[in-house]
Structures are given as C-alpha cells and as structure tokens.
Design a protein around this motif. Sequence first.
Motif, short mmCIF file in Angstrom:
data_model
loop_
_atom_site.label_atom_id
_atom_site.label_comp_id
_atom_site.label_asym_id
_atom_site.label_seq_id
_atom_site.Cartn_x
_atom_site.Cartn_y
_atom_site.Cartn_z
N SER A 51 60.24 44.19 48.78
CA SER A 51 59.65 44.36 50.11
C SER A 51 60.69 44.06 51.19
O SER A 51 60.80 44.78 52.19
N HIS A 52 61.45 43.01 50.99
CA HIS A 52 62.51 42.63 51.93
C HIS A 52 63.54 43.75 52.05
O HIS A 52 63.95 44.12 53.14
N ARG A 53 63.92 44.30 50.90
CA ARG A 53 64.90 45.39 50.88
C ARG A 53 64.37 46.62 51.63
O ARG A 53 65.06 47.22 52.42
N ARG A 54 63.11 46.99 51.35
CA ARG A 54 62.51 48.16 52.02
C ARG A 54 62.43 47.96 53.52
O ARG A 54 62.75 48.86 54.30
N THR A 55 62.00 46.79 53.94
CA THR A 55 61.87 46.49 55.37
C THR A 55 63.21 46.59 56.06
O THR A 55 63.33 47.19 57.14
N ARG A 56 64.23 46.03 55.44
CA ARG A 56 65.57 46.08 56.02
C ARG A 56 66.06 47.52 56.09
O ARG A 56 66.63 47.94 57.10
N GLU A 58 64.20 50.28 56.22
CA GLU A 58 63.40 51.02 57.21
C GLU A 58 63.87 50.76 58.63
O GLU A 58 63.83 51.63 59.47
N ARG A 59 64.32 49.56 58.87
CA ARG A 59 64.81 49.21 60.20
C ARG A 59 66.27 49.62 60.40
O ARG A 59 66.79 49.51 61.50
N ARG A 61 68.91 48.20 59.28
CA ARG A 61 69.73 47.03 59.61
C ARG A 61 70.56 46.59 58.43
O ARG A 61 70.14 46.64 57.29
N THR A 71 71.06 37.82 51.14
CA THR A 71 70.88 39.22 50.79
C THR A 71 71.53 39.54 49.45
O THR A 71 70.96 40.25 48.62
#
Length: 83
Positions: A51-56, A58-59, A61, A71
């Motif tokens: 989830s952390h990877r996807r969020t990053r 998507e943004r 960043r 990371t």
Amino acid sequence: MQVAQPYTSDDILDFAILWAPIGGPSAEQIRVKFSLAVEEYRRRLCDIAQSHRRTRAERGRRALPDRVYATSVLESLLSENAT
C-alpha cells in the motif's frame, strides 16, 4: 463486537524497520508487541508495504532523503515475500 487494534499500520512499519538490520523480530517479540502470530504479522506487513509503495507511486514521489533507509527496507521486505 470487534475490538479496535491498539496499533496502527505505521506501528507495524516502524517495528519492521527497527528490526530489519538484525534480521527481524522474533515470534515472541511480535506476539508481545502486536498479539499476532508471525504469519499474520508478515501478511499485514506485506499488505502495508505494498500500500505504501502504491501510494508513493500514485503521487509520483521519490523517497525523501530521511526516508531512503525506510523505503529500501520496505522494498526488501516486498522482494522477500515475492519469492
């Protein structure tokens, strides 16, 4: 009635990152900290890391300099669980 978890996803990530340099926490440490079996802890950790990877992504960043270690640990955990 389901009891609320006394910990957050960030708690699990922080715990994993803290223990990563010395091979990860023991089953006993996981049980004491989160009241979880190792398999459930690993499943939740993998879900959180993905989830952390996807969020990053998507943004769009990159990791901030102070988050590079965290990371890299998360990426390592994901690659270990992919095998």
